[in-house]
Write a protein that holds these residues in place. Sequence first.
Motif, PDB file in Angstrom:
ATOM      1  N   GLY A  18       0.849  -1.199   0.000  1.00 41.24           N
ATOM      2  CA  GLY A  18       0.000   0.000   0.000  1.00 41.24           C
ATOM      3  C   GLY A  18       0.871   1.230   0.000  1.00 41.24           C
ATOM      4  N   PRO A  19       0.430   2.272   0.684  1.00 40.56           N
ATOM      5  CA  PRO A  19       1.217   3.508   0.721  1.00 40.56           C
ATOM      6  C   PRO A  19       2.615   3.263   1.277  1.00 40.56           C
ATOM      7  CG  PRO A  19      -0.979   3.874   1.635  1.00 40.56           C
ATOM      8  CD  PRO A  19      -0.824   2.392   1.429  1.00 40.56           C
ATOM      9  N   LEU A  20       3.561   4.043   0.776  1.00 40.35           N
ATOM     10  CA  LEU A  20       4.958   3.898   1.147  1.00 40.35           C
ATOM     11  C   LEU A  20       5.434   5.164   1.840  1.00 40.35           C
ATOM     12  CD1 LEU A  20       7.522   2.097   0.766  1.00 40.35           C
ATOM     13  CD2 LEU A  20       7.947   3.410  -1.304  1.00 40.35           C
ATOM     14  N   ILE A  21       6.103   5.004   2.981  1.00 40.88           N
ATOM     15  CA  ILE A  21       6.753   6.108   3.676  1.00 40.88           C
ATOM     16  C   ILE A  21       8.247   5.843   3.598  1.00 40.88           C
ATOM     17  CG2 ILE A  21       7.091   7.302   5.867  1.00 40.88           C
ATOM     18  CD1 ILE A  21       4.192   6.575   6.563  1.00 40.88           C
ATOM     19  N   ARG A  22       8.948   6.793   3.046  1.00 40.49           N
ATOM     20  CA  ARG A  22      10.390   6.653   2.879  1.00 40.49           C
ATOM     21  C   ARG A  22      11.130   7.278   4.056  1.00 40.49           C
ATOM     22  NH1 ARG A  22      11.065   5.120  -2.339  1.00 40.49           N
ATOM     23  NH2 ARG A  22       9.347   5.529  -3.747  1.00 40.49           N
ATOM     24  N   MET A  23      12.288   6.713   4.355  1.00 35.89           N
ATOM     25  CA  MET A  23      13.223   7.300   5.308  1.00 35.89           C
ATOM     26  C   MET A  23      14.443   7.701   4.486  1.00 35.89           C
ATOM     27  SD  MET A  23      12.997   4.571   8.410  1.00 35.89           S
ATOM     28  CE  MET A  23      11.660   3.400   8.239  1.00 35.89           C
ATOM     29  N   PRO A  24      14.360   8.879   3.825  1.00 33.10           N
ATOM     30  CA  PRO A  24      15.466   9.293   2.955  1.00 33.10           C
ATOM     31  C   PRO A  24      16.651   9.793   3.764  1.00 33.10           C
ATOM     32  CG  PRO A  24      13.824  11.010   3.035  1.00 33.10           C
ATOM     33  CD  PRO A  24      13.289   9.856   3.869  1.00 33.10           C
ATOM     34  N   LYS A  25      17.731  10.066   3.060  1.00 39.16           N
ATOM     35  CA  LYS A  25      18.907  10.650   3.719  1.00 39.16           C
ATOM     36  C   LYS A  25      18.524  12.038   4.206  1.00 39.16           C
ATOM     37  CE  LYS A  25      21.937   7.972   0.910  1.00 39.16           C
ATOM     38  NZ  LYS A  25      22.573   7.854  -0.358  1.00 39.16           N
ATOM     39  N   SER A  26      18.446  12.238   5.469  1.00 42.65           N
ATOM     40  CA  SER A  26      18.156  13.532   6.098  1.00 42.65           C
ATOM     41  C   SER A  26      17.352  13.352   7.378  1.00 42.65           C
ATOM     42  CB  SER A  26      17.438  14.494   5.154  1.00 42.65           C
ATOM     43  OG  SER A  26      16.154  14.027   4.833  1.00 42.65           O
ATOM     44  N   TYR A  27      17.316  12.158   7.921  1.00 39.03           N
ATOM     45  CA  TYR A  27      16.661  11.920   9.204  1.00 39.03           C
ATOM     46  C   TYR A  27      15.224  12.435   9.238  1.00 39.03           C
ATOM     47  CZ  TYR A  27      21.417  11.054  10.786  1.00 39.03           C
ATOM     48  OH  TYR A  27      22.683  10.560  10.916  1.00 39.03           O
ATOM     49  N   ARG A  28      14.384  11.878   8.383  1.00 40.68           N
ATOM     50  CA  ARG A  28      12.976  12.264   8.373  1.00 40.68           C
ATOM     51  C   ARG A  28      12.146  11.141   7.772  1.00 40.68           C
ATOM     52  NH1 ARG A  28      11.516  14.550   3.137  1.00 40.68           N
ATOM     53  NH2 ARG A  28      13.365  14.531   1.825  1.00 40.68           N
ATOM     54  N   PHE A  29      10.843  11.247   7.989  1.00 38.42           N
ATOM     55  CA  PHE A  29       9.881  10.365   7.335  1.00 38.42           C
ATOM     56  C   PHE A  29       9.251  11.168   6.203  1.00 38.42           C
ATOM     57  CE2 PHE A  29       9.923   8.590  11.697  1.00 38.42           C
ATOM     58  CZ  PHE A  29      10.240   7.277  11.398  1.00 38.42           C
ATOM     59  N   ASP A  30       9.090  10.576   5.044  1.00 40.06           N
ATOM     60  CA  ASP A  30       8.530  11.270   3.890  1.00 40.06           C
ATOM     61  C   ASP A  30       7.449  10.422   3.252  1.00 40.06           C
ATOM     62  OD1 ASP A  30       8.175  13.131   1.880  1.00 40.06           O
ATOM     63  OD2 ASP A  30       9.752  12.276   0.626  1.00 40.06           O
ATOM     64  N   PRO A  31       6.186  10.811   3.363  1.00 46.38           N
ATOM     65  CA  PRO A  31       5.681  12.048   3.956  1.00 46.38           C
ATOM     66  C   PRO A  31       5.607  11.939   5.485  1.00 46.38           C
ATOM     67  CG  PRO A  31       3.830  10.789   3.130  1.00 46.38           C
ATOM     68  CD  PRO A  31       5.099  10.028   2.763  1.00 46.38           C
ATOM     69  N   TYR A  39       4.174   8.370  15.608  1.00 45.12           N
ATOM     70  CA  TYR A  39       5.318   7.468  15.690  1.00 45.12           C
ATOM     71  C   TYR A  39       6.628   8.241  15.559  1.00 45.12           C
ATOM     72  CZ  TYR A  39       5.344   7.763  10.581  1.00 45.12           C
ATOM     73  OH  TYR A  39       5.385   8.220   9.285  1.00 45.12           O
ATOM     74  N   GLN A  40       7.707   7.553  15.890  1.00 44.84           N
ATOM     75  CA  GLN A  40       9.037   8.151  15.784  1.00 44.84           C
ATOM     76  C   GLN A  40      10.051   7.053  15.492  1.00 44.84           C
ATOM     77  OE1 GLN A  40       9.774   9.754  19.714  1.00 44.84           O
ATOM     78  NE2 GLN A  40      10.643   7.837  20.452  1.00 44.84           N
ATOM     79  N   CYS A  41      11.251   7.491  15.139  1.00 47.17           N
ATOM     80  CA  CYS A  41      12.416   6.606  15.106  1.00 47.17           C
ATOM     81  C   CYS A  41      13.079   6.757  16.465  1.00 47.17           C
ATOM     82  CB  CYS A  41      13.371   7.019  13.990  1.00 47.17           C
ATOM     83  SG  CYS A  41      14.992   6.225  14.123  1.00 47.17           S
ATOM     84  N   ASP A  42      13.212   5.680  17.205  1.00 51.23           N
ATOM     85  CA  ASP A  42      13.813   5.754  18.541  1.00 51.23           C
ATOM     86  C   ASP A  42      15.286   6.188  18.502  1.00 51.23           C
ATOM     87  OD1 ASP A  42      11.475   5.014  19.855  1.00 51.23           O
ATOM     88  OD2 ASP A  42      11.931   2.878  19.675  1.00 51.23           O
ATOM     89  N   PHE A  43      15.973   5.905  17.412  1.00 50.22           N
ATOM     90  CA  PHE A  43      17.385   6.261  17.304  1.00 50.22           C
ATOM     91  C   PHE A  43      17.585   7.757  17.054  1.00 50.22           C
ATOM     92  CE2 PHE A  43      17.005   1.874  15.674  1.00 50.22           C
ATOM     93  CZ  PHE A  43      17.745   1.223  16.649  1.00 50.22           C
ATOM     94  N   HIS A  44      16.579   8.409  16.482  1.00 52.14           N
ATOM     95  CA  HIS A  44      16.675   9.827  16.102  1.00 52.14           C
ATOM     96  C   HIS A  44      15.367  10.539  16.446  1.00 52.14           C
ATOM     97  CE1 HIS A  44      19.195   7.378  13.367  1.00 52.14           C
ATOM     98  NE2 HIS A  44      20.109   8.204  13.843  1.00 52.14           N
ATOM     99  N   ALA A  45      14.923  10.378  17.684  1.00 51.04           N
ATOM    100  CA  ALA A  45      13.599  10.855  18.115  1.00 51.04           C
ATOM    101  C   ALA A  45      13.432  12.369  18.026  1.00 51.04           C
ATOM    102  CB  ALA A  45      13.319  10.380  19.540  1.00 51.04           C
ATOM    103  N   GLN A  46      14.503  13.124  18.108  1.00 46.10           N
ATOM    104  CA  GLN A  46      14.392  14.581  18.036  1.00 46.10           C
ATOM    105  C   GLN A  46      13.970  15.036  16.646  1.00 46.10           C
ATOM    106  OE1 GLN A  46      14.072  15.329  21.093  1.00 46.10           O
ATOM    107  NE2 GLN A  46      15.525  17.006  21.144  1.00 46.10           N
ATOM    108  N   MET A  47      14.356  14.288  15.605  1.00 39.33           N
ATOM    109  CA  MET A  47      14.118  14.727  14.228  1.00 39.33           C
ATOM    110  C   MET A  47      13.088  13.892  13.482  1.00 39.33           C
ATOM    111  SD  MET A  47      18.100  15.245  13.225  1.00 39.33           S
ATOM    112  CE  MET A  47      18.654  13.845  14.208  1.00 39.33           C
ATOM    113  N   MET A  48      13.014  12.611  13.781  1.00 38.15           N
ATOM    114  CA  MET A  48      12.193  11.716  12.969  1.00 38.15           C
ATOM    115  C   MET A  48      10.881  11.382  13.684  1.00 38.15           C
ATOM    116  SD  MET A  48      14.983   9.127  11.281  1.00 38.15           S
ATOM    117  CE  MET A  48      13.787   8.398  10.158  1.00 38.15           C
ATOM    118  N   LYS A  49       9.848  12.125  13.304  1.00 38.02           N
ATOM    119  CA  LYS A  49       8.501  11.912  13.846  1.00 38.02           C
ATOM    120  C   LYS A  49       7.520  11.906  12.691  1.00 38.02           C
ATOM    121  CE  LYS A  49       9.568  14.305  18.178  1.00 38.02           C
ATOM    122  NZ  LYS A  49       9.553  13.229  19.115  1.00 38.02           N
ATOM    123  N   GLY A  50       6.425  11.181  12.892  1.00 34.47           N
ATOM    124  CA  GLY A  50       5.400  11.133  11.859  1.00 34.47           C
ATOM    125  C   GLY A  50       4.053  10.821  12.467  1.00 34.47           C
ATOM    126  N   VAL A  51       3.015  10.910  11.643  1.00 32.08           N
ATOM    127  CA  VAL A  51       1.667  10.581  12.096  1.00 32.08           C
ATOM    128  C   VAL A  51       0.883   9.964  10.935  1.00 32.08           C
ATOM    129  CG1 VAL A  51       0.714  12.893  11.621  1.00 32.08           C
ATOM    130  CG2 VAL A  51      -0.369  11.443  13.324  1.00 32.08           C
TER     131      VAL A  51
END
Length: 114
Positions: free
Chosen positions: A30-43, A97-109
Amino acid sequence: MQRWIVMLALVGWIGAGCMPSSPEVPQAAGPLIRMPKSYRFDPPTLQVKVGTTVTWINEDNFTHNVHFLSGADWQSPPLRPGQQTSFTFTKPGEYRYQCDFHAQMMKGVIIVTP
């Protein structure tokens, strides 16, 4: 003459096999969320209907994970570069949700509607 054509075709075929190929993104259910180079979720925000399977793929050079902070008690294993994980949403609601390794930058909903 035909021998030269066959030789050229063979050299081209062998050479093509030696060329580096571009990385292929695995097919998602189904829908895809990428974790590109830059410590973020897209979208960073996604709206889906109940029953949708969302896939996260790590396209970064670092290990990440997906850990729901609300909506469900779930977290992915650590995802090395190129790995992916999926979750099927069975109830409406807001899933932060978040990435536990980079919680300050990587958050999503994910907003799940009926």
